[in-house]
Write an enzyme that holds these catalytic residues in place. Structure first.
Site, PDB file in Angstrom:
ATOM      1  N   GLY A  46       0.834  -1.195   0.000  1.00 40.16           N
ATOM      2  CA  GLY A  46       0.000   0.000   0.000  1.00 40.16           C
ATOM      3  C   GLY A  46       0.863   1.237   0.000  1.00 40.16           C
ATOM      4  O   GLY A  46       2.064   1.179   0.313  1.00 40.16           O
ATOM      5  N   GLN A  51       2.522   9.939   2.104  1.00 39.29           N
ATOM      6  CA  GLN A  51       3.885   9.395   2.231  1.00 39.29           C
ATOM      7  C   GLN A  51       4.827   9.907   1.148  1.00 39.29           C
ATOM      8  O   GLN A  51       6.044   9.811   1.290  1.00 39.29           O
ATOM      9  CB  GLN A  51       3.853   7.858   2.182  1.00 39.29           C
ATOM     10  CG  GLN A  51       3.144   7.233   3.388  1.00 39.29           C
ATOM     11  CD  GLN A  51       3.039   5.744   3.251  1.00 39.29           C
ATOM     12  OE1 GLN A  51       2.106   5.238   2.636  1.00 39.29           O
ATOM     13  NE2 GLN A  51       3.992   5.022   3.796  1.00 39.29           N
ATOM     14  N   CYS A  91       5.702  -0.439   7.606  1.00 38.19           N
ATOM     15  CA  CYS A  91       5.359   0.824   6.948  1.00 38.19           C
ATOM     16  C   CYS A  91       6.563   1.297   6.153  1.00 38.19           C
ATOM     17  O   CYS A  91       7.686   1.306   6.669  1.00 38.19           O
ATOM     18  CB  CYS A  91       4.980   1.868   8.002  1.00 38.19           C
ATOM     19  SG  CYS A  91       4.526   3.457   7.281  1.00 38.19           S
ATOM     20  N   LEU A  92       6.315   1.694   4.915  1.00 34.48           N
ATOM     21  CA  LEU A  92       7.418   2.159   4.069  1.00 34.48           C
ATOM     22  C   LEU A  92       8.018   3.459   4.607  1.00 34.48           C
ATOM     23  O   LEU A  92       9.151   3.791   4.278  1.00 34.48           O
ATOM     24  CB  LEU A  92       6.935   2.344   2.630  1.00 34.48           C
ATOM     25  CG  LEU A  92       6.411   1.057   1.957  1.00 34.48           C
ATOM     26  CD1 LEU A  92       5.842   1.366   0.574  1.00 34.48           C
ATOM     27  CD2 LEU A  92       7.508   0.005   1.860  1.00 34.48           C
ATOM     28  N   HIS A 133      -4.663   1.175   7.682  1.00 31.94           N
ATOM     29  CA  HIS A 133      -3.311   1.741   7.791  1.00 31.94           C
ATOM     30  C   HIS A 133      -3.158   2.921   6.821  1.00 31.94           C
ATOM     31  O   HIS A 133      -2.658   3.984   7.200  1.00 31.94           O
ATOM     32  CB  HIS A 133      -2.302   0.619   7.483  1.00 31.94           C
ATOM     33  CG  HIS A 133      -0.865   1.027   7.481  1.00 31.94           C
ATOM     34  ND1 HIS A 133       0.044   0.525   8.391  1.00 31.94           N
ATOM     35  CD2 HIS A 133      -0.148   1.854   6.667  1.00 31.94           C
ATOM     36  CE1 HIS A 133       1.234   1.044   8.143  1.00 31.94           C
ATOM     37  NE2 HIS A 133       1.149   1.843   7.087  1.00 31.94           N
ATOM     38  N   GLU A 134      -3.604   2.744   5.579  1.00 34.75           N
ATOM     39  CA  GLU A 134      -3.434   3.799   4.567  1.00 34.75           C
ATOM     40  C   GLU A 134      -4.332   4.998   4.865  1.00 34.75           C
ATOM     41  O   GLU A 134      -3.905   6.155   4.697  1.00 34.75           O
ATOM     42  CB  GLU A 134      -3.718   3.267   3.155  1.00 34.75           C
ATOM     43  CG  GLU A 134      -2.840   2.104   2.700  1.00 34.75           C
ATOM     44  CD  GLU A 134      -1.355   2.328   2.901  1.00 34.75           C
ATOM     45  OE1 GLU A 134      -0.907   3.486   2.894  1.00 34.75           O
ATOM     46  OE2 GLU A 134      -0.631   1.325   3.088  1.00 34.75           O
ATOM     47  N   HIS A 137      -2.793   7.209   7.350  1.00 31.20           N
ATOM     48  CA  HIS A 137      -1.772   8.107   6.783  1.00 31.20           C
ATOM     49  C   HIS A 137      -2.422   9.407   6.285  1.00 31.20           C
ATOM     50  O   HIS A 137      -1.880  10.500   6.484  1.00 31.20           O
ATOM     51  CB  HIS A 137      -1.059   7.452   5.596  1.00 31.20           C
ATOM     52  CG  HIS A 137       0.110   6.586   5.967  1.00 31.20           C
ATOM     53  ND1 HIS A 137       1.170   7.038   6.704  1.00 31.20           N
ATOM     54  CD2 HIS A 137       0.393   5.285   5.665  1.00 31.20           C
ATOM     55  CE1 HIS A 137       2.067   6.052   6.852  1.00 31.20           C
ATOM     56  NE2 HIS A 137       1.615   4.984   6.242  1.00 31.20           N
TER      57      HIS A 137
HETATM   58  O1  K1U Z   1       1.643   2.313   3.974  1.00 34.51           O
HETATM   59  C1  K1U Z   1       2.721   1.744   3.882  1.00 34.51           C
HETATM   60  O2  K1U Z   1       3.698   2.221   4.416  1.00 34.51           O
HETATM   61  C2  K1U Z   1       2.847   0.427   3.144  1.00 34.51           C
HETATM   62  C3  K1U Z   1       2.821  -0.756   4.075  1.00 34.51           C
HETATM   63  C4  K1U Z   1       1.392  -1.256   4.168  1.00 34.51           C
HETATM   64  C5  K1U Z   1       1.067  -2.218   5.259  1.00 34.51           C
HETATM   65  C6  K1U Z   1       1.830  -3.343   5.519  1.00 34.51           C
HETATM   66  C7  K1U Z   1       1.476  -4.234   6.518  1.00 34.51           C
HETATM   67  C8  K1U Z   1       0.367  -4.002   7.261  1.00 34.51           C
HETATM   68  C9  K1U Z   1      -0.372  -2.868   7.025  1.00 34.51           C
HETATM   69  C10 K1U Z   1      -0.034  -2.000   6.022  1.00 34.51           C
HETATM   70  C11 K1U Z   1       3.729  -1.838   3.474  1.00 34.51           C
HETATM   71  O3  K1U Z   1       3.516  -2.288   2.411  1.00 34.51           O
HETATM   72  S1  K1U Z   1       5.083  -2.360   4.423  1.00 34.51           S
HETATM   73  C12 K1U Z   1       5.806  -3.649   3.400  1.00 34.51           C
HETATM   74  C13 K1U Z   1       5.032  -4.928   3.438  1.00 34.51           C
HETATM   75  O4  K1U Z   1       4.287  -5.169   4.350  1.00 34.51           O
HETATM   76  C14 K1U Z   1       5.162  -5.923   2.337  1.00 34.51           C
HETATM   77  C15 K1U Z   1       5.979  -5.707   1.280  1.00 34.51           C
HETATM   78  C16 K1U Z   1       6.082  -6.654   0.258  1.00 34.51           C
HETATM   79  C17 K1U Z   1       5.354  -7.790   0.301  1.00 34.51           C
HETATM   80  C18 K1U Z   1       4.527  -8.031   1.362  1.00 34.51           C
HETATM   81  C19 K1U Z   1       4.422  -7.083   2.383  1.00 34.51           C
HETATM   82 ZN    ZN Z   2       2.545   3.140   6.231  1.00 36.82          ZN
END
Ligand code: K1U
Ligand code: ZN
Length: 167
Positions: A46, A51, A91-92, A133-134, A137
């Protein structure tokens, strides 16, 4: 298409509240395309416009295994929440930090698509976690704010060290 720079916690721009989208034009399509490219490259499941320092109500998500099911939510509102689930979130904007957060198990969301057409999403499991989560943000909230003040302090210290090392 372009890769966008992702802001890192505790950047104060992550606290800004996003405003609704009013123009469904080529600039919006370009933003969505760049956000999707940035999310897939990260990689993430996401990305909220906040972000990438764009303070409009735009979210992209793809929780599919195949990474071929892009969802774009614009001006999204949660209209129903049910139950509870705990998921270890990442979270990125908070690289390398994962922790458990409790959120609703099921959510119903009203939103419009990239053309402005009204849509409804019913989500459970990881998709429901990701939506919540999004949308946080877009309200200026990062998942670490659900953690204890002690954990938040440790995360700030760790990220400050990482940022210094990357100078
Ligand atoms: O919003 C963001 O920062 C993105 C975040 C979203 C998220 C992840 C986990 C739970 C809730 C919301 C991410 O994508 S973190 C990276 C991640 O979880 C992932 C990356 C590649 C493959 C699978 C998962
Ligand atoms: Zn996030």
């Amino acid at each position: 298409m372009a890769l966008l720079k992702i802001l890192h916690y505790p950047d104060t721009r992550l606290k800004k509240i996003a405003v609704p989208v009013t123009k469904f034009d080529r600039a919006l399509a370009a933003l969505v395309s760049d956000m999707a490219e940035t999310m897939y490259a990260a990689p993430g499941i996401g990305l909220a416009a906040t972000q990438v320092d764009v303070h409009r109500q735009v979210v992209v998500m793809d929780v599919s295994e195949e990474r071929n099911n892009l969802l774009t939510l614009i001006n999204a509102r949660v209209t129903h929440k049910e139950g509870a689930q705990v998921y270890e979130e990442g979270c990125l904007s908070v690289p390398g930090i994962y922790d458990k957060v409790e959120r609703a198990a099921l959510v119903r969301v009203d939103y419009v698509d990239i053309k402005g057409k009204p849509c409804v999403l019913e989500a459970s499991g990881l998709l429901a976690v990701c939506v919540q989560h999004e949308l946080d943000h877009l309200q200026g909230k990062v998942f670490v704010e659900y953690l204890s003040p002690l954990k938040q302090g440790r995360i700030r210290t760790k990220l400050a060290k990482q940022a210094k090392a990357n100078l």
